[in-house]
Design a protein around this motif. Sequence first.
Motif, mmCIF file in Angstrom:
data_model
loop_
_atom_site.group_PDB
_atom_site.id
_atom_site.type_symbol
_atom_site.label_atom_id
_atom_site.label_comp_id
_atom_site.label_asym_id
_atom_site.label_seq_id
_atom_site.Cartn_x
_atom_site.Cartn_y
_atom_site.Cartn_z
ATOM 1 N N LYS A 1 11.053 -2.283 -6.936
ATOM 2 C CA LYS A 1 9.697 -1.768 -6.768
ATOM 3 C C LYS A 1 9.311 -1.665 -5.301
ATOM 4 O O LYS A 1 8.563 -0.773 -4.909
ATOM 5 C CB LYS A 1 8.701 -2.682 -7.493
ATOM 6 C CG LYS A 1 8.945 -2.809 -8.984
ATOM 7 C CD LYS A 1 8.837 -1.474 -9.694
ATOM 8 C CE LYS A 1 9.018 -1.640 -11.209
ATOM 9 N NZ LYS A 1 8.987 -0.334 -11.913
ATOM 10 N N ARG A 2 9.807 -2.617 -4.505
ATOM 11 C CA ARG A 2 9.435 -2.651 -3.100
ATOM 12 C C ARG A 2 10.687 -2.613 -2.221
ATOM 13 O O ARG A 2 11.764 -3.042 -2.636
ATOM 14 C CB ARG A 2 8.611 -3.914 -2.798
ATOM 15 C CG ARG A 2 7.302 -3.999 -3.576
ATOM 16 C CD ARG A 2 6.543 -5.275 -3.243
ATOM 17 N NE ARG A 2 6.137 -5.317 -1.841
ATOM 18 C CZ ARG A 2 5.080 -4.670 -1.348
ATOM 19 N NH1 ARG A 2 4.323 -3.923 -2.140
ATOM 20 N NH2 ARG A 2 4.767 -4.773 -0.067
ATOM 21 N N GLU B 1 5.864 -0.241 -1.155
ATOM 22 C CA GLU B 1 6.367 0.421 -2.357
ATOM 23 C C GLU B 1 7.528 1.356 -2.028
ATOM 24 O O GLU B 1 7.427 2.214 -1.145
ATOM 25 C CB GLU B 1 5.254 1.212 -3.028
ATOM 26 C CG GLU B 1 5.678 1.802 -4.369
ATOM 27 C CD GLU B 1 4.637 2.742 -4.954
ATOM 28 O OE1 GLU B 1 4.433 2.696 -6.178
ATOM 29 O OE2 GLU B 1 4.043 3.526 -4.187
ATOM 30 N N SER C 1 7.048 5.492 -3.302
ATOM 31 C CA SER C 1 6.239 6.363 -2.445
ATOM 32 C C SER C 1 6.922 6.609 -1.103
ATOM 33 O O SER C 1 6.793 7.689 -0.517
ATOM 34 C CB SER C 1 4.847 5.763 -2.234
ATOM 35 O OG SER C 1 4.916 4.535 -1.506
ATOM 36 N N ARG D 1 0.101 7.289 2.173
ATOM 37 C CA ARG D 1 0.645 5.931 2.218
ATOM 38 C C ARG D 1 -0.016 5.208 3.386
ATOM 39 O O ARG D 1 0.083 5.647 4.534
ATOM 40 C CB ARG D 1 2.165 5.990 2.383
ATOM 41 C CG ARG D 1 2.882 4.650 2.338
ATOM 42 C CD ARG D 1 4.381 4.877 2.488
ATOM 43 N NE ARG D 1 5.065 3.661 2.880
ATOM 44 C CZ ARG D 1 5.596 2.780 2.046
ATOM 45 N NH1 ARG D 1 5.536 3.002 0.741
ATOM 46 N NH2 ARG D 1 6.206 1.694 2.493
#
Length: 357
Positions: A169-170, A197, A200, A217
């Motif tokens: 996720k990150r 993230e 993105s 972002r």
Amino acid sequence: MSRQHEHDRAHRRMLRRRKKAEQHAAALHGEAATLLDELDLPVDEDAWQRPAQDVLDLARLLPRPLAWVLGGGGSYGAVQMGMVRALAGTDLAPDLVVGTSVGSLNGAVIAGDPGRGPEKLADLWPQIARRDVFPGTLWANALAVRAGREYLFDSGPLSDLITAQIPAKRIEDLAVPFVAVATDLDTGQRVEMESGELRSALLASAAIPGIYPWVEREGRRLVDGGLVANVPIEVAASRGARSILVLDCGTFGVQGRWAESVVAVVYQALIIAGRQQVVRDLQVARRLPVVYLPAPSTLTSTILDFSHTHELAAQAYDETVTMLAALHLVQEPLEPGLYGVPPLKEDHPEVAPLIRW
């Protein structure tokens, strides 16, 4: 084809690679290289799909930290997949991965799981179709733009592809430090995304202006990093890399006649500008070794065409295996300089003095 005939072909290919490797190694030491009598053998288009039999010990040649730098190039990202498969037969594991556009997508797969990353890319790329990256027809999307939309293609399918292939996720969750490069649409500044993230960040790095929607972002409107650093060599150097391995898609080989759509025209413009950035970034070779892996010299498909994955991967794999075999013959650690030739004119006045091999 008989088993004996296939064995003979494989043996001749091995001899060809050995001759090329010896020639490259001789050039590296400043010796006069003899002309190579090329054997007329086609590229083995299935070799990149097979696991490596032996692991070449090349880490002894490159000081740590070692950064892998992956450039942008649309469907030519399949070239990097072939290179990565070749690198799987060495001990050149990355300490840092830096990528732009499709290079950030491929790079995130490697950074997420360096051991299985090559296998994951080899499984992924043959499945990618144009609709997965550039959905809908150009005509329908053009009508949407005429109606007020600011981009041609919805990035939703690309986002889904990223989510399915990279479970992290990150960015901080990746196994290896990773940087995705984008461009601030309002200021033109280079933006290096090393935390936060992951999805993105990858969408922003690949958001070709006017082709995909920009990505917001941290309060900034971000677009494709290829505008400022299509092959982000200097980014890796600025983060402490003491040697750099470059996986360039080789998009300088694209000729203008292939830019027959809005997307291709935009990308061709990015390529032209991006080569000047590469020239500037290559100056880091004055203080550290930069190994530039060989991409196919001529690309005749477009960045929209994902039907040539096997061909591109096979060519890149074949050339990269040859170069890595040549490096294996080198005894001493590589000194600062450029090893390999980027997709520029070999006599480029700012690059030629850097080439050691």
